[in-house]
Design an enzyme around this catalytic site. Structure first.
Site, PDB file in Angstrom:
ATOM      1  CD  GLU A 152      -2.767  -0.871   2.662  1.00  0.00           C
ATOM      2  OE1 GLU A 152      -2.665   0.133   3.397  1.00  0.00           O
ATOM      3  OE2 GLU A 152      -3.511  -1.835   2.921  1.00  0.00           O
ATOM      4  CD  GLU A 177     -12.130   1.525   0.894  1.00  0.00           C
ATOM      5  OE1 GLU A 177     -12.693   0.476   1.199  1.00  0.00           O
ATOM      6  OE2 GLU A 177     -10.955   1.772   1.234  1.00  0.00           O
ATOM      7  CE  LYS A 191     -11.472   1.562   4.981  1.00  0.00           C
ATOM      8  NZ  LYS A 191     -10.119   1.150   4.713  1.00  0.00           N
ATOM      9  CD  GLU A 237      -8.456   6.264   7.162  1.00  0.00           C
ATOM     10  OE1 GLU A 237      -8.892   5.245   6.600  1.00  0.00           O
ATOM     11  OE2 GLU A 237      -7.245   6.431   7.392  1.00  0.00           O
TER      12      GLU A 237
END
Ligand code: NAG
Ligand code: NAG
Ligand code: NAG
Ligand code: NAG
Ligand code: NAG
Length: 351
Positions: free
Chosen positions: A271, A325, A328, A334
């Site tokens: 990542e 996302e 999240k 985030e």
């Protein structure tokens, strides 16, 4: 609207990723993309795969072994890293037969139509699930045994993504070492990775290193922007010059492994990325910085520059991540690491 957004924007992103796939033809280095699924309107697997194909993305990492995704990825030529979710790791690490069932259901049932090339056993287990640390290496070994039993251990590598935060004193890289209290896990883990020809999986977030440095790390150094030579970070022991945080963290990991006498375990970055939006405490989570980071990261990896310690030794990297996302929890950043929204429209056009 179609998942590509406007033709012009999609076209430019495409060009870059075609370069990615061309560079991967010899398979010694690649850029992949992580596919997180915490979206309120997660696209159907066939739409996800259509986006991957349109963008010429040839390597993905899933955070689980979702059957729908594995079926949709069949016969696409896309190489897939699947994951044992953290919730399942205790079961697998305590039972060889649970591990064997997992491999039979999630790997054997799909291979070779779906080109599964690696299994990430858990994610950041040592930092987020410390009570599973003592069974982590067993989980790796049990999954490996099941692959051996199915004759798939040469094609599929087993490892576990680690947070770079377990590397302490990471600058200068030559003095870095792993948090010593993790050595009882890391030493058998590295022995396993070495003996199976697997790699160390590392999550590297220069964004957080920069944010937590209280101004010590310059933004340009985190973003791979060119620095005047007097601003480069010099390792006083090796006299190696560092021009970006990413390389310094990769080298810190090589040195931390060498400190435990492991000198031949390659690194793959599972990542890395940069958020395109944040709240008022995160002024550097911007579209421009996210674009700069990811564009420079792709160029850096595919150029096979390697790191100062290992020039020319490319470090394949999965960008975090394909989609924003929106469900999240946590700060706004985030939810905003993605290259695309749920419609497949690019959040920004890579430089
Ligand atoms: C999976 O991808 C690798 C790398 O390109 C390739 O060598 C291998 O033949 C592929 N396996 C299958 C089953 O398609
Ligand atoms: C685990 O199962 C595999 C077969 O899947 C077997 O080869 C191996 O010996 C077993 N290991 C243990 C520790 O029971
Ligand atoms: C080292 O790891 C231990 C065990 O996970 C943890 O309690 C400790 O805070 C870590 N030390 C540092 C400096 O991160
Ligand atoms: C690494 O190897 C050296 C030389 O063989 C030895 O003295 C040292 O104890 C080893 N370190 C570890 C952590 O095993
Ligand atoms: C690409 O690599 C060459 C050396 O192999 C280096 O001179 C050049 O600066 C690199 N470019 C980028 C964008 O990293």
């Amino acid at each position: 609207m179609g998942f590509l957004g406007s033709k012009a924007t999609a076209g430019r992103l495409l060009l870059l990723l075609i370069a990615v796939s061309a560079a991967t033809a010899d398979e010694d280095v690649f850029i992949g993309v992580n596919i997180g699924t915490d979206l309120s309107d997660m696209p159907h697997p066939t739409q996800v795969v259509a986006l991957l194909k349109a963008q010429q993305i040839r390597h993905v990492r899933l955070y689980d072994a979702d059957r729908g995704m594995l079926v949709a990825l069949a016969n696409t030529g896309i190489q897939v890293m699947i994951s044992v979710p953290n919730e399942q790791i205790l079961g697998i690490g305590q039972s060889n037969s649970t591990a064997a069932n997992w491999v039979s259901q999630n790997v054997v049932a799909h291979y070779p139509a779906t080109n599964i090339t690696a299994i990430a056993v858990g994610s950041d287990v040592l930092t987020t699930l410390p009570n599973a640390a003592k069974i982590l290496v067993n989980a790796l070994k049990y999954i490996q045994s099941a692959l051996v039993a199915s004759n798939l251990d040469r094609q599929i590598k087993v490892s576990t993504p680690l947070s770079s935060s377990i590397i302490l004193d990471s600058f200068p890289p030559s003095q870095a070492f792993f948090n010593r209290s993790l050595n009882p896990v890391l030493v058998p883990m590295l022995t396993f990775l070495q003996s199976t020809g697997s790699f160390l999986m590392l999550n590297i977030y220069p964004y957080y290193d920069y944010m937590q440095s209280n101004g010590v790390i310059p933004l340009d150094y985190a973003l791979f922007k060119s620095l005047p030579p007097n601003k480069e970070a010099v390792d006083s022991n090796t006299l190696l010059h560092y021009t970006n945080v990413f390389d310094a963290v990769v080298d810190a990991a090589y040195y931390a492994m060498a400190f435990l006498n492991f000198t031949n375990v390659p690194i793959i970055v599972t990542e890395s990325g940069w958020p395109s939006k944040g709240d008022s405490n995160e002024p550097d989570a911007t579209l421009e910085n996210a674009n700069t980071y990811n564009s420079n990261l792709i160029r850096h990896v595919l150029n096979k520059t390697g790191t100062p310690k290992h020039p020319g030794l490319a470090v394949s990297t999965f960008i975090y991540e394909l989609y924003n996302e929106d469900t999240k929890p946590g700060p706004i950043s985030e939810k905003n690491w993605g290259l695309f929204d749920a419609n497949g429209t690019p959040i920004y056009i890579l430089h």
